[in-house]
Motif scaffolding. Structure first.
Motif, PDB file in Angstrom:
ATOM      1  N   PRO A  51       0.980  -1.310  -0.065  1.00  0.00           N
ATOM      2  CA  PRO A  51       0.038  -0.095  -0.017  1.00  0.00           C
ATOM      3  C   PRO A  51       1.028   1.427   0.063  1.00  0.00           C
ATOM      4  O   PRO A  51       0.165   2.346  -0.041  1.00  0.00           O
ATOM      5  CB  PRO A  51      -0.897  -0.025   1.316  1.00  0.00           C
ATOM      6  N   THR A  52       2.268   1.213   0.340  1.00  0.00           N
ATOM      7  CA  THR A  52       3.054   2.477   0.273  1.00  0.00           C
ATOM      8  C   THR A  52       3.418   2.927  -1.074  1.00  0.00           C
ATOM      9  O   THR A  52       4.102   3.993  -1.055  1.00  0.00           O
ATOM     10  CB  THR A  52       4.418   2.155   0.986  1.00  0.00           C
ATOM     11  N   LEU A  53       3.006   1.884  -2.086  1.00  0.00           N
ATOM     12  CA  LEU A  53       3.469   2.303  -3.543  1.00  0.00           C
ATOM     13  C   LEU A  53       2.761   3.592  -3.962  1.00  0.00           C
ATOM     14  O   LEU A  53       1.475   3.889  -3.556  1.00  0.00           O
ATOM     15  CB  LEU A  53       3.127   1.264  -4.302  1.00  0.00           C
ATOM     16  N   PRO A  54       3.185   4.453  -4.677  1.00  0.00           N
ATOM     17  CA  PRO A  54       2.568   5.407  -5.328  1.00  0.00           C
ATOM     18  C   PRO A  54       1.667   5.048  -6.308  1.00  0.00           C
ATOM     19  O   PRO A  54       1.597   3.904  -6.848  1.00  0.00           O
ATOM     20  CB  PRO A  54       3.542   6.622  -6.057  1.00  0.00           C
ATOM     21  N   PRO A  55       0.574   5.961  -6.653  1.00  0.00           N
ATOM     22  CA  PRO A  55      -0.228   5.459  -7.671  1.00  0.00           C
ATOM     23  C   PRO A  55       0.335   4.807  -8.796  1.00  0.00           C
ATOM     24  O   PRO A  55       1.331   5.531  -9.596  1.00  0.00           O
ATOM     25  CB  PRO A  55      -1.135   6.755  -7.865  1.00  0.00           C
ATOM     26  N   LEU A  56      -0.319   3.823  -9.415  1.00  0.00           N
ATOM     27  CA  LEU A  56       0.467   3.293 -10.640  1.00  0.00           C
ATOM     28  C   LEU A  56      -0.538   3.826 -11.874  1.00  0.00           C
ATOM     29  O   LEU A  56      -1.680   3.558 -11.827  1.00  0.00           O
ATOM     30  CB  LEU A  56       0.317   1.705 -10.420  1.00  0.00           C
ATOM     31  N   GLN A  57       0.275   4.088 -12.914  1.00  0.00           N
ATOM     32  CA  GLN A  57      -0.528   4.558 -14.099  1.00  0.00           C
ATOM     33  C   GLN A  57       0.089   3.977 -15.550  1.00  0.00           C
ATOM     34  O   GLN A  57       1.450   3.936 -15.468  1.00  0.00           O
ATOM     35  CB  GLN A  57      -0.735   5.980 -14.204  1.00  0.00           C
ATOM     36  N   THR A  58      -0.832   3.346 -16.342  1.00  0.00           N
ATOM     37  CA  THR A  58      -0.303   2.756 -17.597  1.00  0.00           C
ATOM     38  C   THR A  58      -1.167   3.212 -18.763  1.00  0.00           C
ATOM     39  O   THR A  58      -2.203   3.144 -18.546  1.00  0.00           O
ATOM     40  CB  THR A  58      -0.182   1.227 -17.377  1.00  0.00           C
ATOM     41  N   LEU A  59      -0.591   3.927 -19.703  1.00  0.00           N
ATOM     42  CA  LEU A  59      -1.173   4.274 -20.940  1.00  0.00           C
ATOM     43  C   LEU A  59      -0.663   3.322 -22.143  1.00  0.00           C
ATOM     44  O   LEU A  59       0.365   3.238 -22.444  1.00  0.00           O
ATOM     45  CB  LEU A  59      -0.670   5.657 -21.367  1.00  0.00           C
ATOM     46  N   LEU A  60      -1.778   2.451 -22.738  1.00  0.00           N
ATOM     47  CA  LEU A  60      -1.426   1.658 -23.780  1.00  0.00           C
ATOM     48  C   LEU A  60      -1.558   2.249 -24.988  1.00  0.00           C
ATOM     49  O   LEU A  60      -2.651   3.074 -25.207  1.00  0.00           O
ATOM     50  CB  LEU A  60      -2.046   0.310 -23.622  1.00  0.00           C
ATOM     51  N   GLU A  61      -0.868   1.954 -25.900  1.00  0.00           N
ATOM     52  CA  GLU A  61      -1.055   2.414 -27.483  1.00  0.00           C
ATOM     53  C   GLU A  61      -1.727   1.577 -28.384  1.00  0.00           C
ATOM     54  O   GLU A  61      -1.413   0.499 -28.124  1.00  0.00           O
ATOM     55  CB  GLU A  61       0.307   3.000 -28.059  1.00  0.00           C
ATOM     56  N   ALA A  62      -2.734   1.975 -28.929  1.00  0.00           N
ATOM     57  CA  ALA A  62      -3.443   1.034 -29.888  1.00  0.00           C
ATOM     58  C   ALA A  62      -2.662   0.968 -31.388  1.00  0.00           C
ATOM     59  O   ALA A  62      -1.999   1.882 -31.800  1.00  0.00           O
ATOM     60  CB  ALA A  62      -4.784   1.804 -30.336  1.00  0.00           C
ATOM     61  N   GLU A  63      -2.847  -0.292 -31.949  1.00  0.00           N
ATOM     62  CA  GLU A  63      -1.890  -0.510 -33.211  1.00  0.00           C
ATOM     63  C   GLU A  63      -3.029  -0.112 -34.334  1.00  0.00           C
ATOM     64  O   GLU A  63      -3.996  -1.138 -34.401  1.00  0.00           O
ATOM     65  CB  GLU A  63      -1.464  -1.671 -33.159  1.00  0.00           C
ATOM     66  N   LEU A  64      -2.740   0.640 -35.319  1.00  0.00           N
ATOM     67  CA  LEU A  64      -3.666   0.696 -36.530  1.00  0.00           C
ATOM     68  C   LEU A  64      -3.322  -0.550 -37.564  1.00  0.00           C
ATOM     69  O   LEU A  64      -2.153  -0.796 -37.962  1.00  0.00           O
ATOM     70  CB  LEU A  64      -3.107   1.910 -37.453  1.00  0.00           C
ATOM     71  N   THR A  65      -4.398  -1.319 -37.727  1.00  0.00           N
ATOM     72  CA  THR A  65      -4.302  -2.668 -38.460  1.00  0.00           C
ATOM     73  C   THR A  65      -5.028  -2.393 -39.721  1.00  0.00           C
ATOM     74  O   THR A  65      -6.426  -1.911 -39.532  1.00  0.00           O
ATOM     75  CB  THR A  65      -4.688  -3.578 -37.775  1.00  0.00           C
ATOM     76  N   VAL A  66      -4.660  -2.538 -41.118  1.00  0.00           N
ATOM     77  CA  VAL A  66      -5.541  -2.182 -42.332  1.00  0.00           C
ATOM     78  C   VAL A  66      -6.052  -3.430 -42.471  1.00  0.00           C
ATOM     79  O   VAL A  66      -5.428  -4.744 -42.703  1.00  0.00           O
ATOM     80  CB  VAL A  66      -4.385  -1.693 -43.211  1.00  0.00           C
ATOM     81  N   GLY A  67      -7.478  -3.377 -42.903  1.00  0.00           N
ATOM     82  CA  GLY A  67      -7.999  -4.434 -43.020  1.00  0.00           C
ATOM     83  C   GLY A  67      -8.847  -4.263 -44.635  1.00  0.00           C
ATOM     84  O   GLY A  67      -8.577  -3.388 -45.437  1.00  0.00           O
ATOM     85  N   GLN A  68     -10.001  -4.789 -44.813  1.00  0.00           N
ATOM     86  CA  GLN A  68     -10.669  -4.859 -46.165  1.00  0.00           C
ATOM     87  C   GLN A  68     -11.696  -3.644 -46.299  1.00  0.00           C
ATOM     88  O   GLN A  68     -12.369  -3.422 -47.309  1.00  0.00           O
ATOM     89  CB  GLN A  68     -11.526  -6.240 -46.411  1.00  0.00           C
ATOM     90  N   SER A  69     -11.835  -3.014 -45.100  1.00  0.00           N
ATOM     91  CA  SER A  69     -12.793  -1.885 -44.713  1.00  0.00           C
ATOM     92  C   SER A  69     -12.797  -0.614 -45.438  1.00  0.00           C
ATOM     93  O   SER A  69     -13.460   0.292 -45.333  1.00  0.00           O
ATOM     94  CB  SER A  69     -13.507  -1.842 -43.550  1.00  0.00           C
ATOM     95  N   THR A  70     -11.334  -0.379 -45.866  1.00  0.00           N
ATOM     96  CA  THR A  70     -11.068   0.847 -46.367  1.00  0.00           C
ATOM     97  C   THR A  70     -10.352   0.812 -47.634  1.00  0.00           C
ATOM     98  O   THR A  70      -9.631  -0.033 -48.011  1.00  0.00           O
ATOM     99  CB  THR A  70      -9.943   1.565 -45.222  1.00  0.00           C
ATOM    100  N   SER A  71     -10.455   1.950 -48.561  1.00  0.00           N
ATOM    101  CA  SER A  71      -9.883   2.292 -49.484  1.00  0.00           C
ATOM    102  C   SER A  71      -9.966   3.686 -50.024  1.00  0.00           C
ATOM    103  O   SER A  71     -10.523   4.543 -49.204  1.00  0.00           O
ATOM    104  CB  SER A  71     -10.739   1.338 -50.634  1.00  0.00           C
ATOM    105  N   PRO A  72      -9.040   4.175 -51.002  1.00  0.00           N
ATOM    106  CA  PRO A  72      -9.277   5.400 -51.259  1.00  0.00           C
ATOM    107  C   PRO A  72     -10.810   6.105 -51.492  1.00  0.00           C
ATOM    108  O   PRO A  72     -11.608   5.449 -52.095  1.00  0.00           O
ATOM    109  CB  PRO A  72      -8.589   5.555 -52.759  1.00  0.00           C
ATOM    110  N   ALA A  73     -11.013   7.159 -51.157  1.00  0.00           N
ATOM    111  CA  ALA A  73     -12.100   7.760 -51.334  1.00  0.00           C
ATOM    112  C   ALA A  73     -12.673   7.807 -52.924  1.00  0.00           C
ATOM    113  O   ALA A  73     -11.772   7.994 -53.655  1.00  0.00           O
ATOM    114  CB  ALA A  73     -11.962   9.409 -51.073  1.00  0.00           C
ATOM    115  N   PRO A  74     -13.860   7.747 -53.159  1.00  0.00           N
ATOM    116  CA  PRO A  74     -14.329   7.444 -54.370  1.00  0.00           C
ATOM    117  C   PRO A  74     -13.697   8.610 -55.454  1.00  0.00           C
ATOM    118  O   PRO A  74     -13.472   8.356 -56.566  1.00  0.00           O
ATOM    119  CB  PRO A  74     -15.668   7.406 -54.251  1.00  0.00           C
ATOM    120  N   SER A  75     -14.016   9.678 -54.836  1.00  0.00           N
ATOM    121  CA  SER A  75     -13.603  11.147 -55.921  1.00  0.00           C
ATOM    122  C   SER A  75     -12.053  10.956 -56.051  1.00  0.00           C
ATOM    123  O   SER A  75     -11.491  11.550 -56.976  1.00  0.00           O
ATOM    124  CB  SER A  75     -13.976  12.264 -55.137  1.00  0.00           C
TER     125      SER A  75
END
Length: 343
Positions: A317-341
């Motif tokens: 209990p003597t530890l200071p507050p623990l804080q963790t920030l996780l980063e999300a990974e951008l993963t390319v799938g089939q749902s995206t493509s260049p804009a039609p225009s």
């Protein structure tokens, strides 16, 4: 085999065996090893209740779920988080207590957990802006960690969060780089801190690309499939429909895809989608090639890490507050493509 039988087998008192299994310092190392070996051979496990009585601890962690968010109990995102936390609890000999409560009595529930000694600590779910639960738990001296962060709270506290602002900035940047200029946002409830941060990342990206904000392309609500469907239908019915959408969860992204197909359009050709939180055990994002482009983070791993964080604080209990920030990974799938225009 119970404690009495194990004690008789070893020729030791039940008190000595119990103290050896629970790590009391007055038991010699030789006796401790001998008892542990015998217990393992006999497949003996002391009950959590008995162990708690011996140590003066509940050996339980509380999760309090307000009724306004009770849909979380059947949400695969919540299920994965609980599964990850449960793995850590089991490994360290803790039980999990889930409480579904009326929103108006949530604070009273925390007070009751503390006064009865029902739990050693709690996990705070769905932090809101200026969340009052953090100050309450500090006042109660009830150990806690927060799944997420609460903007507006100035005191230091333990939390684990995904970098939601950065994830949605990257998702929107990716769509802008593909030539999209009409990009919709299907966000979570923006009274929740995570959704506030996600909108901030989305807006920041559009502003950086010189794209004027359009309130008709920004929605906020509970992240259900139906919400994703209706929000997307409304956007597609406008005089200037979006060519791309950023969705706050794969659940609402499934609704968005249904709406696109109902309009006779094709996801990834006519309308692109980037989603978030696609690493779900019971709702896979494709197999070899992801169906949805996503900002990927493992909710199950977040649950495990958060549980380990709380257990660490309980051990010291003597530890200071623990804080963790996780980063999300951008993963390319089939749902995206260049804009039609831009194609």
């Amino acid at each position: 085999m119970n404690l009495k039988q194990l004690s008789q087998t070893l020729g030791l008192s039940q008190t000595t065996v119990s103290r050896a299994l629970n790590g009391y310092p007055e038991v010699s190392e030789a006796t401790r090893k001998r008892v542990a070996l015998a217990a393992e051979k006999a497949n003996y496990r002391p009950s959590t209740r008995a162990k708690g009585l011996a140590t003066g601890r509940a050996l339980a962690i509380g999760h309090v779920i307000p009724m306004s968010t009770k849909h979380e109990m059947v949400n695969p995102i919540f299920g994965d988080f609980i599964a990850g936390a449960g793995e850590a609890y089991s490994r360290h000999g803790f039980e999990m207590i889930l409480s579904i409560v009326d929103d108006s009595s949530e604070e009273a529930v925390y007070q009751g957990l503390k006064s009865r000694g029902s739990v050693d600590g709690v996990v705070v779910h769905g932090p809101r802006m200026n969340d009052s639960r953090i100050a309450l738990l500090d006042d109660l001296d009830l150990p806690f960690v927060v799944h997420g962060r609460a903007s507006g709270v100035t005191t230091s506290y333990s939390w684990l969060d995904v970098n939601n602002r950065r994830a949605f900035q990257r998702a929107t940047d990716f769509l802008c780089d593909l030539g999209h200029r009409r990009i919709g946002l299907i966000n979570g409830l923006e009274t929740m801190d995570f959704a506030h941060r996600r909108r901030h990342g989305y807006v920041e990206s559009l502003q950086n690309h010189g794209i004027e904000l359009d309130p008709t392309l920004m929605t906020t609500g509970e992240m259900t499939e139906g919400y994703g469907y209706l929000s997307t239908l409304a956007m597609l019915s406008s005089s200037q429909p979006p060519t791309a959408i950023v969705s706050a969860s794969m659940i609402s992204a499934l609704g968005a895809r249904r709406a696109i197909e109902d309009r006779g359009l094709v996801m990834g050709r006519d309308v692109s989608i980037v989603t978030h939180d696609d690493m779900l055990s019971y709702l896979q994002n494709g197999t070899d090639v992801p169906v949805f482009t996503s900002t990927r983070s493992s909710v199950r791993e977040a649950g495990r890490l958060l549980a380990e964080m709380l257990i660490t604080r309980l051990a010291d209990p003597t530890l200071p507050p623990l804080q963790t920030l996780l980063e999300a990974e951008l993963t390319v799938g089939q749902s995206t493509s260049p804009a039609p225009s831009a194609g």
